[in-house]
Design an enzyme around this catalytic site. Structure first.
Site, PDB file in Angstrom:
ATOM      1  N   LYS A  72       0.819  -1.217   0.000  1.00 50.19           N
ATOM      2  CA  LYS A  72       0.000   0.000   0.000  1.00 50.19           C
ATOM      3  C   LYS A  72       0.850   1.264   0.000  1.00 50.19           C
ATOM      4  CE  LYS A  72      -3.455  -0.435  -0.549  1.00 50.19           C
ATOM      5  NZ  LYS A  72      -4.027  -0.767  -1.887  1.00 50.19           N
ATOM      6  N   ARG A 155       5.399   5.589   2.011  1.00 53.24           N
ATOM      7  CA  ARG A 155       4.533   6.748   2.228  1.00 53.24           C
ATOM      8  C   ARG A 155       4.352   6.950   3.721  1.00 53.24           C
ATOM      9  NH1 ARG A 155      -1.492   4.776   0.522  1.00 53.24           N
ATOM     10  NH2 ARG A 155      -1.896   6.968   0.961  1.00 53.24           N
ATOM     11  N   SER A 163      -4.613   2.732   4.564  1.00 49.33           N
ATOM     12  CA  SER A 163      -4.764   2.099   3.245  1.00 49.33           C
ATOM     13  C   SER A 163      -4.759   0.585   3.362  1.00 49.33           C
ATOM     14  CB  SER A 163      -3.631   2.548   2.316  1.00 49.33           C
ATOM     15  OG  SER A 163      -3.778   3.897   1.955  1.00 49.33           O
ATOM     16  N   ARG A 280      -8.722   4.456  -3.186  1.00 44.88           N
ATOM     17  CA  ARG A 280      -9.986   4.441  -2.450  1.00 44.88           C
ATOM     18  C   ARG A 280      -9.931   5.361  -1.238  1.00 44.88           C
ATOM     19  NH1 ARG A 280     -10.502  -2.092  -2.656  1.00 44.88           N
ATOM     20  NH2 ARG A 280     -11.930  -2.278  -4.420  1.00 44.88           N
TER      21      ARG A 280
END
EC number: 2.8.2.-
Length: 315
Positions: A72, A155, A163, A280
């Site tokens: 992710k 990230r 996520s 999303r």
């Protein structure tokens, strides 16, 4: 000249059955190649190896670059963007060779068979984000190729946790299966549940230490996943330089899709975006809980920055 030198190195570290660059002396087999051949024999169920060569001159070969993670973090986006380069041949699916025992027992010949057909001038890339957090993977990759070039995209750890949860939540929704709220995972006995796997995956410095036992830092390029989302071109430029690729990808290859809310790709006039499962919306999390999560990552993040000699704009 740089491309030629890179090719010479890659030839040495790969078994002769899948040469990635023209050999300087086809009659001389180096000790490194002998080791690789022995490794192939030891890690395969048989000693019969096939040269998977296409009539057009392309062949299947071991990857020279692996996107090792993080889950992710944007690995699919990175692979798709990197695939814009004509000298990149990318495996479409996550192979899970080094982290799944059933796959690893099949040996390197099986691994080669999962790779795309590529031409001699191309670099083969595969991505499996679970590699980064699997303790046994670094040594296995090192045993295959000590000169492997590794790509790691990271990230903000807190955002990555959200996520991570979101992906599993939607997977259950598609199967019409109930799934607990994120608060039920993040909170245990009134405190932050540090045993939650998604939190562990975001402790980057722990996993990075394991990789640095086998590979020097200059063999691991860290892509800033947050910047890749906001402005992909500069990050991809850095990847091109790390892989010693000629600069072929440019700003015109990216355009912002207002409907989806993220950048999509334009290649030879053809436009394409990532799958709808990407980007999303995260679940709404109580502000105090989110702050607690960010506070937990504060010290681990500092340790990671010191480890890699670089800072990131994380909470």
């Amino acid at each position: 000249m740089a491309a030629f030198l890179l090719g010479a190195v890659l030839l040495i570290v790969q078994p002769q059955i899948v040469p990635s660059r023209p050999a300087i002396n086809s009659n001389a087999e180096t000790s490194s190649q002998s080791v690789q051949r022995e490794l192939l024999k030891k890690t395969s169920q048989t000693n019969d190896f096939k040269e998977n060569i296409h009539s057009n001159g392309s062949c299947q070969q071991l990857p020279q670059t692996i996107i090792i993670g993080v889950r992710k973090g944007g690995t699919r986006a990175l692979l798709e963007m990197l695939s814009l380069h004509p000298d990149i041949a990318a495996a479409e699916s996550e192979v899970h060779f080094f982290d799944w025992e059933d796959h690893y027992r099949n040996g390197l010949q099986w691994y080669i068979n999962q790779m795309p057909f590529s031409y001699p001038h191309q670099i083969t890339v595969e991505k499996t984000p679970a590699y980064f957090t699997s303790p046994k993977v670094p040594e296995r990759v090192y045993n295959m190729n000590q000169s492997m070039r590794l790509l790691l995209i990271l990230r903000d750890p807190s955002e990555r946790v959200l996520s991570d949860y979101t992906q599993v939540f939607y997977n259950h929704m598609q199967k019409h299966k109930p799934y607990p709220s994120i608060e039920q995972f993040l909170i245990k006995n009134g405190e932050l549940n540090v045993d939650y796997k998604a939190i562990n995956r975001s402790l980057y410095y722990i996993h990075m230490q394991n990789w640095l036992k086998y590979f020097p830092l200059d063999h691991i390029h860290i892509v800033d996943g947050d910047k890749l989302i906001k402005n992909p071109f500069p990050e991809i430029e850095k990847v091109e330089r790390f892989l010693k690729l000629s600069p072929q990808i440019n700003a015109s290859n990216f355009y912002f899709n207002k409907t989806k809310g993220f950048y999509c790709l334009r290649d030879s006039g053809r436009e394409r975006c990532l799958h709808e499962s990407k980007g999303r919306a995260h679940p709404q999390v109580d502000t105090r809980l989110l702050e607690k999560l960010q506070e937990y990552f504060h010290e681990p993040n500092k340790k990671f920055f010191e480890l890699v000699g670089r800072t990131f704009d994380w909470h």
